[in-house]
Design a protein around this motif. Structure first.
Motif, PDB file in Angstrom:
ATOM      1  N   GLU A 223       1.143 -12.342   0.472  1.00 33.70           N
ATOM      2  CA  GLU A 223      -0.305 -12.454   0.286  1.00 33.70           C
ATOM      3  C   GLU A 223      -0.536 -12.339  -1.215  1.00 33.70           C
ATOM      4  N   GLY A 224      -0.722 -13.487  -1.852  1.00 40.51           N
ATOM      5  CA  GLY A 224      -0.762 -13.493  -3.308  1.00 40.51           C
ATOM      6  C   GLY A 224       0.602 -13.095  -3.840  1.00 40.51           C
ATOM      7  N   SER A 225       0.621 -12.055  -4.671  1.00 39.04           N
ATOM      8  CA  SER A 225       1.896 -11.581  -5.230  1.00 39.04           C
ATOM      9  C   SER A 225       2.490 -10.438  -4.422  1.00 39.04           C
ATOM     10  N   GLN A 226       1.837 -10.084  -3.280  1.00 43.27           N
ATOM     11  CA  GLN A 226       2.262  -8.936  -2.487  1.00 43.27           C
ATOM     12  C   GLN A 226       3.128  -9.356  -1.299  1.00 43.27           C
ATOM     13  N   SER A 227       4.219  -8.630  -1.115  1.00 42.75           N
ATOM     14  CA  SER A 227       5.015  -8.798   0.095  1.00 42.75           C
ATOM     15  C   SER A 227       4.414  -7.891   1.164  1.00 42.75           C
ATOM     16  N   VAL A 228       4.061  -8.463   2.316  1.00 42.02           N
ATOM     17  CA  VAL A 228       3.367  -7.689   3.346  1.00 42.02           C
ATOM     18  C   VAL A 228       4.076  -7.842   4.690  1.00 42.02           C
ATOM     19  N   VAL A 229       3.714  -6.960   5.625  1.00 40.96           N
ATOM     20  CA  VAL A 229       4.210  -7.016   6.998  1.00 40.96           C
ATOM     21  C   VAL A 229       3.027  -7.354   7.897  1.00 40.96           C
TER      22      VAL A 229
ATOM     23  N   ARG B 190       3.334  15.727  29.221  1.00 37.38           N
ATOM     24  CA  ARG B 190       4.307  16.447  28.368  1.00 37.38           C
ATOM     25  C   ARG B 190       5.764  16.145  28.738  1.00 37.38           C
ATOM     26  N   GLU B 191       5.997  15.010  29.402  1.00 41.43           N
ATOM     27  CA  GLU B 191       7.357  14.691  29.841  1.00 41.43           C
ATOM     28  C   GLU B 191       8.110  13.786  28.873  1.00 41.43           C
ATOM     29  N   THR B 192       7.394  13.210  27.912  1.00 38.87           N
ATOM     30  CA  THR B 192       8.028  12.357  26.918  1.00 38.87           C
ATOM     31  C   THR B 192       7.355  12.580  25.563  1.00 38.87           C
ATOM     32  N   VAL B 193       8.000  12.076  24.521  1.00 36.70           N
ATOM     33  CA  VAL B 193       7.392  12.016  23.191  1.00 36.70           C
ATOM     34  C   VAL B 193       7.673  10.627  22.640  1.00 36.70           C
ATOM     35  N   GLN B 194       6.640  10.000  22.072  1.00 35.40           N
ATOM     36  CA  GLN B 194       6.812   8.704  21.440  1.00 35.40           C
ATOM     37  C   GLN B 194       6.603   8.868  19.928  1.00 35.40           C
ATOM     38  N   ILE B 195       7.548   8.394  19.137  1.00 30.10           N
ATOM     39  CA  ILE B 195       7.423   8.459  17.683  1.00 30.10           C
ATOM     40  C   ILE B 195       7.391   7.026  17.164  1.00 30.10           C
ATOM     41  N   MET B 196       6.233   6.627  16.650  1.00 35.93           N
ATOM     42  CA  MET B 196       6.035   5.250  16.211  1.00 35.93           C
ATOM     43  C   MET B 196       5.936   5.182  14.689  1.00 35.93           C
ATOM     44  N   SER B 197       6.778   4.337  14.079  1.00 41.61           N
ATOM     45  CA  SER B 197       6.683   4.075  12.644  1.00 41.61           C
ATOM     46  C   SER B 197       5.631   3.007  12.393  1.00 41.61           C
ATOM     47  N   ILE B 198       4.821   3.216  11.372  1.00 42.57           N
ATOM     48  CA  ILE B 198       3.917   2.176  10.899  1.00 42.57           C
ATOM     49  C   ILE B 198       4.448   1.745   9.535  1.00 42.57           C
ATOM     50  N   MET B 199       4.870   0.491   9.438  1.00 44.64           N
ATOM     51  CA  MET B 199       5.419   0.003   8.189  1.00 44.64           C
ATOM     52  C   MET B 199       4.388   0.150   7.080  1.00 44.64           C
ATOM     53  N   ARG B 200       4.799   0.694   5.941  1.00 41.00           N
ATOM     54  CA  ARG B 200       3.843   1.008   4.872  1.00 41.00           C
ATOM     55  C   ARG B 200       3.162  -0.240   4.311  1.00 41.00           C
ATOM     56  N   ASP B 201       3.805  -1.436   4.478  1.00 39.79           N
ATOM     57  CA  ASP B 201       3.223  -2.682   3.979  1.00 39.79           C
ATOM     58  C   ASP B 201       2.439  -3.439   5.050  1.00 39.79           C
ATOM     59  N   SER B 202       2.175  -2.785   6.199  1.00 42.77           N
ATOM     60  CA  SER B 202       1.423  -3.445   7.280  1.00 42.77           C
ATOM     61  C   SER B 202       0.065  -3.919   6.762  1.00 42.77           C
TER      62      SER B 202
ATOM     63  N   SER C 291      -2.252   1.694   1.249  1.00 42.02           N
ATOM     64  CA  SER C 291      -3.280   1.766   0.212  1.00 42.02           C
ATOM     65  C   SER C 291      -4.438   2.670   0.617  1.00 42.02           C
ATOM     66  N   ALA C 292      -4.560   2.984   1.917  1.00 45.55           N
ATOM     67  CA  ALA C 292      -5.628   3.884   2.364  1.00 45.55           C
ATOM     68  C   ALA C 292      -5.542   5.235   1.657  1.00 45.55           C
ATOM     69  N   LEU C 293      -4.322   5.693   1.391  1.00 42.23           N
ATOM     70  CA  LEU C 293      -4.155   6.982   0.713  1.00 42.23           C
ATOM     71  C   LEU C 293      -4.695   6.937  -0.709  1.00 42.23           C
ATOM     72  N   ALA C 294      -4.437   5.838  -1.409  1.00 38.52           N
ATOM     73  CA  ALA C 294      -4.915   5.717  -2.782  1.00 38.52           C
ATOM     74  C   ALA C 294      -6.425   5.513  -2.826  1.00 38.52           C
ATOM     75  N   LEU C 295      -6.961   4.811  -1.812  1.00 42.64           N
ATOM     76  CA  LEU C 295      -8.387   4.493  -1.806  1.00 42.64           C
ATOM     77  C   LEU C 295      -9.258   5.647  -1.322  1.00 42.64           C
ATOM     78  N   GLY C 296      -8.731   6.466  -0.427  1.00 42.46           N
ATOM     79  CA  GLY C 296      -9.580   7.525   0.131  1.00 42.46           C
ATOM     80  C   GLY C 296      -8.838   8.744   0.597  1.00 42.46           C
TER      81      GLY C 296
END
Length: 334
Positions: free
Chosen positions: A300-306, A109-121, A136-141
């Protein structure tokens, strides 16, 4: 002094002590009761994510905790840019959630890490062949598939999930009297200009700050960085002595943000209070923010991805597994 008199005085003294303890206990109970009366109406405004977690067989195993040690806590934070027409934060979330954050609180409990995950990963989505954008996980499930996907990335269980409408950032910054943050790149967005260096934002100015991406050559990368900067500033402000020692102030702040959030029922008020008490001595300099390691963008095809830097992710997994992350230094972004 007669023995009977001395005995009577001890008896009276004992009852006075008991009486004082009783008054203190009653006062504490009254204070707690008053506080919950203040907070309870706000709780009714918090939307509940009824089904957020995948089947137990699809999740990482629970790591054993020895003795009085704390377990790590992982919270998935999803930012929604607009509320659905029916007023729910959860309806159509797959089309609206464009911010994905993991807040990791190590056992010490001495630190907190906040990690962003790029939505186009560009990652594997369980149950769906090939690679897809993580969002896309949100739309799929829905939220359960997003939880399963992120748990697969960090190789740890997520304990809580929260969705916040960006309007909540706006109202929270106003209620805090402004949020001070470190702005790395000077830019303008609409009617607002943000110089490089330490700035204070609130209200519409804060909302424009977390939404801006077109002023930057790297778009979503800098926006994710700015969102974490605002979140870090808000946490630092919330954890000031002025706020933490003032129940009335905390209740007011909670009432301000509650209409803009949805949470799992695991993230109950007692759980939040217990976690906050464990972290009461946390120094704001120990809040670390970073982007999940990537290798840059591509098509990837027509998609810009990270593209994900899985070697870097493995280092994050190892760090998240440690008792303490006080010595953790995230890799340089981008």
């Amino acid at each position: 002094m007669k023995p009977e008199t001395e005995k009577r005085k001890k008896h009276v003294g004992r009852w006075i002590s008991v009486g004082i303890v009783g008054v203190v206990v009653l006062a504490l109970l009254a204070a707690i009761g008053w506080y919950f009366l203040r907070v309870n109406p706000s709780l009714q405004q918090v939307e509940t994510i009824e089904t957020a977690f995948p089947d137990e067989s699809l999740r990482p195993t629970v790591a054993p905790v020895e003795g009085n040690a704390n377990a790590p806590v992982n919270i998935l934070l999803l930012g929604s840019d607009s509320r659905a027409s029916d007023g729910s934060l959860l309806t159509g979330l797959g089309d609206r959630a464009d911010t994905i954050l993991v807040a990791h609180i190590p056992p010490d409990r001495e630190t907190v890490q906040i990690m962003s995950i790029m939505r186009d990963s560009w990652v594997e989505i369980p149950g769906h062949p090939g690679l897809r954008k993580v969002n896309s996980a949100l739309a799929l499930g829905g939220v359960p598939l997003m939880v399963q996907t992120v748990e697969g990335i960090i190789d740890q269980r997520l304990d809580h999930v929260a969705v916040i409408d960006f309007e909540g950032f706006k109202d929270l910054t106003t209620a805090l009297g402004g949020v001070t943050l470190q702005n790395d790149i000077a830019f303008s967005e609409g009617a607002f200009s943000y110089p490089a260096g330490q700035i204070t934002v609130d209200g519409d100015e804060a909302l424009a700050y977390v939404r801006a991406r077109y002023p930057f050559s790297d778009g979503d990368y800098q926006r994710a960085h700015n969102q974490r900067a605002l979140l870090r500033g808000a946490i630092e402000q919330l954890m000031t002595r002025e706020n933490l020692t003032n129940p009335d102030r905390l209740a007011t702040l909670f009432a301000t943000i509650s209409p803009h959030i949805a949470t799992t029922d695991t993230f109950s008020l007692p759980v939040v209070y217990d976690l906050a008490s464990q972290m009461a001595q946390l120094d704001s300099s120990r809040i670390q923010t970073f982007t999940m390691p990537t290798l840059g963008t591509g098509m990837e095809g027509s998609q810009s991805v990270v593209y994900v830097n899985w070697e870097g992710v493995e280092a994050i997994r190892t760090a998240f597994d440690e008792e303490s992350m006080s010595g953790f230094a995230p890799a340089p972004e981008r």
